[in-house]
Design a protein around this motif. Sequence first.
Motif, short mmCIF file in Angstrom:
data_model
loop_
_atom_site.label_atom_id
_atom_site.label_comp_id
_atom_site.label_asym_id
_atom_site.label_seq_id
_atom_site.Cartn_x
_atom_site.Cartn_y
_atom_site.Cartn_z
N MET A 1 49.40 23.95 2.58
CA MET A 1 49.45 23.37 2.25
C MET A 1 48.05 23.49 1.74
N ALA A 5 46.63 24.26 -2.74
CA ALA A 5 45.86 23.68 -3.04
C ALA A 5 44.66 24.19 -3.90
N ARG A 12 43.97 18.87 -2.17
CA ARG A 12 44.55 18.77 -0.76
C ARG A 12 45.84 17.77 -0.92
N PRO A 13 44.66 17.01 -1.17
CA PRO A 13 44.75 15.10 -1.22
C PRO A 13 45.83 14.92 -2.29
N ARG A 16 49.06 16.84 -2.37
CA ARG A 16 50.18 16.00 -1.81
C ARG A 16 51.03 15.21 -1.85
N TYR A 17 49.98 14.93 -2.70
CA TYR A 17 50.42 13.52 -3.08
C TYR A 17 51.90 13.63 -4.19
N GLY A 20 54.18 16.08 -1.55
CA GLY A 20 54.94 15.72 0.04
C GLY A 20 54.38 16.72 0.37
N ASN A 21 54.97 17.30 1.61
CA ASN A 21 54.62 18.13 3.31
C ASN A 21 55.56 19.57 2.86
N ARG A 22 55.57 20.13 3.55
CA ARG A 22 55.28 21.63 3.34
C ARG A 22 57.20 21.62 2.99
N ASP A 24 58.60 19.56 1.92
CA ASP A 24 59.13 18.87 -0.20
C ASP A 24 58.73 19.55 -0.82
#
Length: 156
Positions: A1, A5, A12-13, A16-17, A20-22, A24
């Motif tokens: 991630m 980013a 990064r946040p 991720r928002y 999602g995660n890897r 996703d």
Amino acid sequence: MIDVAEAAGQPRPLVRYFIGNRADMVNALIDRLLERGEAKFRLMSEGGSAGQALDIVLDQIFADDTTNIVIMELWHLSLRDAALRERLGAIYRRVIFEVTALLGDDADPDAAFAAVSLAFGAAFFRHLGLAPQQRGSLRDAAHCLLTPNRILVAGA
């Protein structure tokens, strides 16, 4: 991630928002690849020729080096992830089904499998810097697979 980013130039946040995660992110990537592939097949009608099928397989599906690199990475991940392996298998079963359908009612699904396998292998060999010595020989060989009654004449 973190790499995603950085490549996107976003915090990064935030990535991720939205992603999602890897898992996703991988699923979103596969969904996008499926959408692009389905759009290519929609352009062709059923009952097409072997040449049309090869145009899709050789010149569209396996012609994009960036997509091929992404697929290579997904295949690598699928060695450890059964769900991803099943999803990738479904993608290629669909490609083989679509090529078979494009060729018409009397098409041989095993010939479509062989032609897709040939194109798949050639795409990854190309990534390694390997290519047929004679331009067009791959297309000729794949065409013979899809039209078994055709006699291949060198250079034809």
